[in-house]
Design an enzyme around this catalytic site. Structure first.
Site, PDB file in Angstrom:
ATOM      1  N   SER A 422      -2.982  -2.595  -3.550  1.00 61.82           N
ATOM      2  CA  SER A 422      -2.232  -2.790  -4.797  1.00 61.82           C
ATOM      3  C   SER A 422      -1.708  -4.210  -4.889  1.00 61.82           C
ATOM      4  O   SER A 422      -1.473  -4.709  -5.977  1.00 61.82           O
ATOM      5  CB  SER A 422      -0.994  -1.900  -4.832  1.00 61.82           C
ATOM      6  OG  SER A 422      -1.317  -0.576  -4.736  1.00 61.82           O
ATOM      7  N   HIS A 443      -9.078  -0.756  -7.599  1.00 59.58           N
ATOM      8  CA  HIS A 443      -7.688  -0.291  -7.536  1.00 59.58           C
ATOM      9  C   HIS A 443      -7.499   0.980  -8.368  1.00 59.58           C
ATOM     10  O   HIS A 443      -7.431   0.933  -9.608  1.00 59.58           O
ATOM     11  CB  HIS A 443      -6.768  -1.412  -8.046  1.00 59.58           C
ATOM     12  CG  HIS A 443      -5.324  -1.076  -7.943  1.00 59.58           C
ATOM     13  ND1 HIS A 443      -4.445  -1.210  -8.989  1.00 59.58           N
ATOM     14  CD2 HIS A 443      -4.599  -0.598  -6.910  1.00 59.58           C
ATOM     15  CE1 HIS A 443      -3.235  -0.830  -8.606  1.00 59.58           C
ATOM     16  NE2 HIS A 443      -3.305  -0.464  -7.353  1.00 59.58           N
ATOM     17  N   GLU A 455      -8.720  -0.462 -11.884  1.00 60.05           N
ATOM     18  CA  GLU A 455      -8.878  -1.917 -12.015  1.00 60.05           C
ATOM     19  C   GLU A 455      -9.931  -2.386 -11.005  1.00 60.05           C
ATOM     20  O   GLU A 455      -9.880  -1.996  -9.830  1.00 60.05           O
ATOM     21  CB  GLU A 455      -7.543  -2.615 -11.762  1.00 60.05           C
ATOM     22  CG  GLU A 455      -6.539  -2.348 -12.877  1.00 60.05           C
ATOM     23  CD  GLU A 455      -5.138  -2.890 -12.589  1.00 60.05           C
ATOM     24  OE1 GLU A 455      -4.487  -3.375 -13.519  1.00 60.05           O
ATOM     25  OE2 GLU A 455      -4.680  -2.804 -11.423  1.00 60.05           O
ATOM     26  N   ASN A 493       0.333  -2.943 -12.855  1.00 60.56           N
ATOM     27  CA  ASN A 493       1.602  -3.011 -12.121  1.00 60.56           C
ATOM     28  C   ASN A 493       2.407  -4.230 -12.543  1.00 60.56           C
ATOM     29  O   ASN A 493       3.637  -4.195 -12.594  1.00 60.56           O
ATOM     30  CB  ASN A 493       1.348  -3.036 -10.613  1.00 60.56           C
ATOM     31  CG  ASN A 493       0.903  -1.663 -10.118  1.00 60.56           C
ATOM     32  OD1 ASN A 493       1.046  -0.674 -10.828  1.00 60.56           O
ATOM     33  ND2 ASN A 493       0.355  -1.603  -8.921  1.00 60.56           N
TER      34      ASN A 493
HETATM   35  P1  NAD Z   1      -0.627   6.310   2.913  1.00 62.85           P
HETATM   36  O1  NAD Z   1       0.395   5.788   3.813  1.00 62.85           O
HETATM   37  O2  NAD Z   1      -0.349   7.575   2.170  1.00 62.85           O
HETATM   38  O3  NAD Z   1      -1.989   6.533   3.710  1.00 62.85           O
HETATM   39  C1  NAD Z   1      -2.546   5.572   4.533  1.00 62.85           C
HETATM   40  C2  NAD Z   1      -3.412   6.312   5.540  1.00 62.85           C
HETATM   41  O4  NAD Z   1      -4.165   5.353   6.252  1.00 62.85           O
HETATM   42  C3  NAD Z   1      -2.589   7.089   6.568  1.00 62.85           C
HETATM   43  O5  NAD Z   1      -3.058   8.434   6.592  1.00 62.85           O
HETATM   44  C4  NAD Z   1      -2.876   6.379   7.882  1.00 62.85           C
HETATM   45  O6  NAD Z   1      -2.937   7.253   8.984  1.00 62.85           O
HETATM   46  C5  NAD Z   1      -4.231   5.774   7.606  1.00 62.85           C
HETATM   47  N1  NAD Z   1      -4.560   4.619   8.434  1.00 62.85           N
HETATM   48  C6  NAD Z   1      -3.781   3.538   8.707  1.00 62.85           C
HETATM   49  N2  NAD Z   1      -4.477   2.679   9.471  1.00 62.85           N
HETATM   50  C7  NAD Z   1      -5.701   3.212   9.677  1.00 62.85           C
HETATM   51  C8  NAD Z   1      -6.857   2.790  10.367  1.00 62.85           C
HETATM   52  N3  NAD Z   1      -6.899   1.635  10.996  1.00 62.85           N
HETATM   53  N4  NAD Z   1      -7.935   3.602  10.362  1.00 62.85           N
HETATM   54  C9  NAD Z   1      -7.932   4.772   9.726  1.00 62.85           C
HETATM   55  N5  NAD Z   1      -6.860   5.213   9.031  1.00 62.85           N
HETATM   56  C10 NAD Z   1      -5.762   4.449   9.015  1.00 62.85           C
HETATM   57  O7  NAD Z   1      -0.964   5.121   1.912  1.00 62.85           O
HETATM   58  P2  NAD Z   1      -1.433   5.195   0.395  1.00 62.85           P
HETATM   59  O8  NAD Z   1      -0.251   5.331  -0.478  1.00 62.85           O
HETATM   60  O9  NAD Z   1      -2.548   6.154   0.281  1.00 62.85           O
HETATM   61  O10 NAD Z   1      -1.984   3.720   0.167  1.00 62.85           O
HETATM   62  C11 NAD Z   1      -3.214   3.313   0.691  1.00 62.85           C
HETATM   63  C12 NAD Z   1      -3.651   2.046  -0.005  1.00 62.85           C
HETATM   64  O11 NAD Z   1      -3.731   2.307  -1.414  1.00 62.85           O
HETATM   65  C13 NAD Z   1      -2.687   0.889   0.135  1.00 62.85           C
HETATM   66  O12 NAD Z   1      -3.452  -0.300   0.182  1.00 62.85           O
HETATM   67  C14 NAD Z   1      -1.859   0.933  -1.147  1.00 62.85           C
HETATM   68  O13 NAD Z   1      -1.361  -0.322  -1.526  1.00 62.85           O
HETATM   69  C15 NAD Z   1      -2.906   1.384  -2.126  1.00 62.85           C
HETATM   70  N6  NAD Z   1      -2.400   2.081  -3.328  1.00 62.85           N
HETATM   71  C16 NAD Z   1      -1.384   2.983  -3.233  1.00 62.85           C
HETATM   72  C17 NAD Z   1      -0.943   3.643  -4.391  1.00 62.85           C
HETATM   73  C18 NAD Z   1       0.139   4.683  -4.320  1.00 62.85           C
HETATM   74  O14 NAD Z   1       0.695   5.040  -5.362  1.00 62.85           O
HETATM   75  N7  NAD Z   1       0.445   5.212  -3.174  1.00 62.85           N
HETATM   76  C19 NAD Z   1      -1.550   3.358  -5.625  1.00 62.85           C
HETATM   77  C20 NAD Z   1      -2.607   2.455  -5.676  1.00 62.85           C
HETATM   78  C21 NAD Z   1      -3.023   1.808  -4.519  1.00 62.85           C
END
Ligand code: NAD
Length: 652
Positions: A422, A443, A455, A493
């Site tokens: 993000s 995204h 995006e 965002n």
């Molecule tokens: P999250 O914390 O819910 O999940 C991340 C997952 O990645 C966890 O289950 C963790 O165990 C796993 N992980 C971490 N390192 C790892 C590795 N090396 N190998 C395998 N698995 C690994 O995070 P999220 O909210 O799903 O966000 C993930 C990405 O998406 C981020 O880059 C975030 O910026 C982006 N994002 C989040 C949102 C949101 O609303 N949460 C929206 C758009 C984009």
């Protein structure tokens, strides 16, 4: 159809009329120079000529079908709506379809619409004017009257025939929401006489049109609801539901549909004042604009020539986003391997996916097949087979870099590596890759299943075509790709941040969250800014705010809540107390008169900045992104269009 058909009318451009040995006429629509059938003025004129010809030598039966692989008929020609300038234009448009379809309904020989693929709007109105309808049971078959989504009504007989066929409750539901019915649902509702397998479609059409069966009508209690006094009761209930959903009356078409059905038996020509008010309204114009913007985004997601569709997706990170992205890909037919640090972290995503499959597919067998396509893969074995690998791990550059180092050597030569980041710069994330062009930004928004926009980050050159392929992949997922530049917060965002900050500053000044949120939902936003902050999480809102606004200090109301551990919905308390997934709200107070304009002003200013800084290519795409990424009041036509219209109104 038999091979001994006689071609009767070679001179029409769009319709093709043939007769077979059984005396049946087959009338095929294959609109010239278009991929999709729509009912333009000349298509309607030719249909009238076909009816003339059939009247001169009536067939034993008439079967109307499509020559397009894409579907039956997608509706009226929306380009012709855009040309409606005067009440007379609008009146003529309604008249054209109303009279022609009444004529079709009155022919003495039996008629049947053989529906495969989409059958929308005027297309469904044409089909309903036939005595019978058969739906070919293929995945794309979809019947709907979506006019309400364009701010108009189905004036070519839909408001009369749909309630008569399936009863007013189901008909109003379809007409007021625009929701489609697939072949199975259409058969259950009585909207089609039967659903038939593709290989038997022509034979079934032939038998059915000659069957002599009476035309289907809604019967029993459901049928009575079409007559007085029940009709008024149904209408009263529908008006109430419309008011509850849209108390400000931003969308006038739904109540017009109810009135036209209940008071004019679906004949809009009896109520010319309603035609004038609805068809040439700003709302209809703006919703047509939104429809066209959506088509433009869909165009960005077109398949790339020579590149096969993605079959295998590998997702790394099974958290909120990765888990739901993986489930969505499996829902859309792809094989998906889902990786996380261990199997236990993947399990919740698989559970959520099962719920999604059951809800969306409604067929246990299809849901099971989707579940089989989603494969937990803690060891990451799927990477070597994947056409695209999507990284959705924790938002830390170092962790992402380390992951890419381990992934890159295993990728197939032409596989794409995508990040769902993000906030991290794509340029930074690309450093360290042997082939930096491989990494693209895709995204998704949260919740993945509900948000139509994705995006896709674009850089100056796309010599390897990976950005175009990323857009095509988003299109394959049935989402709308929005090309954006690599800039903090991209478009969506970035425009939300100053708007949410301004809302929190109003809380600091003493306004209740309920008052602010209510003001914005009254304006037409799907959710108020503070409820939105609670939904995304106050810690995430704080991090985004720090990155995306020039504000040195966070709003007091935000900092205090975070310090108390009240992070919004996920902890049960934020700006609101949350119970059973719902914000518990007190009555809202009276807002200052210009509150909505003040808050929306921040969003508009930032949207314009993103255009000026070329984060987004032009104002129309920016409006599209803000509407589909935030739910910004569609009846306004988008934030920049809204600003310009207001300006025009104040200067004229
Ligand atoms: P999250 O914390 O819910 O999940 C991340 C997952 O990645 C966890 O289950 C963790 O165990 C796993 N992980 C971490 N390192 C790892 C590795 N090396 N190998 C395998 N698995 C690994 O995070 P999220 O909210 O799903 O966000 C993930 C990405 O998406 C981020 O880059 C975030 O910026 C982006 N994002 C989040 C949102 C949101 O609303 N949460 C929206 C758009 C984009």
């Amino acid at each position: 159809m038999t091979s001994t058909m006689a071609l009767l009318q070679p001179s029409w451009r769009h319709w093709h009329l043939e007769r077979d040995d059984d005396g049946l006429a087959w009338l095929r629509l294959d609109r010239a120079d278009r991929a999709v059938n729509t009912l333009s003025a000349d298509v309607m004129t030719e249909l009238a000529q076909a009816l003339d010809r059939l009247q001169a030598a009536p067939p034993k039966g008439l079967i109307i079908h499509s020559g397009k692989a894409a579907g039956f008929i997608a509706g009226a020609d929306v380009d012709e709506f855009a040309e409606l300038n005067t009440p007379q234009d609008a009146h003529s448009l309604v008249e054209r379809g109303w009279h022609l379809f009444n004529r079709l309904a009155a022919v003495p020989y039996p008629t049947l619409a053989l529906i495969q693929g989409h059958c929308l709007g005027g297309g469904l109105e044409l089909a309903m004017a036939c005595r019978y309808r058969l739906a070919v049971d293929v995945p794309g078959t979809s019947l709907a009257l979506p006019e309400v989504m364009l701010g108009i009504f189905p004036g070519w007989g839909g408001m009369k025939r749909l309630p008569a066929l399936i009863g007013p409750p189901a008909a109003l539901d379809m007409m007021l929401t625009g929701r489609p019915a697939d072949a199975r649902k259409a058969a259950t509702l009585g909207l089609v006489d039967a659903r038939v397998p593709l290989r038997l479609a022509n034979r079934a059409a032939r038998q059915h049109v000659l069957s002599g069966q009476p035309a289907h009508r809604a019967r029993g209690i459901i049928g009575w609801l079409n007559s007085r006094p029940f009709k008024s009761l149904v209408a009263k209930r529908a008006y109430k539901q419309i008011r509850d959903k849209d108390p400000q009356g931003h969308y006038p078409a739904p109540s017009a549909i109810v009135t036209l059905w209940s008071e004019h038996n679906g004949n809009a020509l009896q109520a010319p004042q309603i035609i004038d008010r609805i068809l040439t309204s700003d709302t209809a114009r703006n919703l047509l604009r939104v429809f066209r913007l959506q088509e433009r985004l869909k165009g960005c997601g077109k398949a790339v020539d020579g590149v096969p569709p993605v079959r295998h997706v590998h997702v790394v990170g099974a958290g909120t986003m990765g888990g739901d992205i993986a489930a969505w890909c499996a829902l859309k037919g792809m094989t998906v391997t889902l990786q996380d640090q261990d199997a236990a972290r993947i399990a919740p995503a698989i559970g959520r996916a099962a719920t999604l499959f059951a809800r969306k597919l409604k067929d246990p067998y299809a849901a099971k097949q989707a579940a089989d396509r989603l494969i937990p893969d803690p060891a990451g074995d799927g990477v070597t087979r994947a056409d695209i690998v999507i990284e959705a791990i924790t938002e830390q550059a170092a962790a992402k870099h380390a992951l890419y180092r381990s992934l890159e050597p295993k990728l197939k030569p032409d596989a794409i590596l995508a990040t769902n980041t993000s906030s991290l710069s794509l340029a930074t994330l690309r450093t360290g890759l042997t082939a930096p062009h491989r990494l693209v930004g895709i995204h998704f928004f949260n919740p993945v299943a509900q948000m139509p926009l994705v995006e896709v980050v674009q850089t100056d050159t796309d010599e390897h075509g990976n950005q175009a392929r990323a857009c095509a992949f988003v299109g394959q997922l049935g989402k709308l790709p929005l090309p954006v530049r690599d800039a903090p917060g991209f478009l969506v965002n970035a425009v939300l941040a100053p708007y949410m900050l301004a809302a929190m500053q109003k809380v600091d000044e003493g306004l209740a969250p309920e008052t602010i949120d209510r003001t914005m939902t009254d304006f037409g936003m799907p959710m108020g800014p503070l409820e939105l902050a609670d939904t995304v999480g106050l810690d995430i809102a704080m991090a985004a705010g720090q990155q995306l606004t020039q504000q040195a200090e966070p709003p007091r109301c935000l900092a205090e809540r975070i310090a108390r551990g009240d992070l919004g919905r996920k902890t049960g308390r934020g700006f609101y107390l949350w119970k059973d997934g719902k914000a518990q709200k007190n009555a809202s107070g009276t807002p200052p008169p210009d509150l909505a304009q003040q808050l929306i002003g921040h969003l508009i200013t930032r949207t314009q900045q993103q255009v000026d800084q070329r984060v987004i290519a032009d104002a129309d795409l920016a409006d599209a992104g803000v509407i589909f990424g935030t739910g910004f009041a569609p009846f306004t036509g988008g934030p920049l269009h809204y600003r310009d219209s207001k300006l025009r109104n104040t200067t004229t």
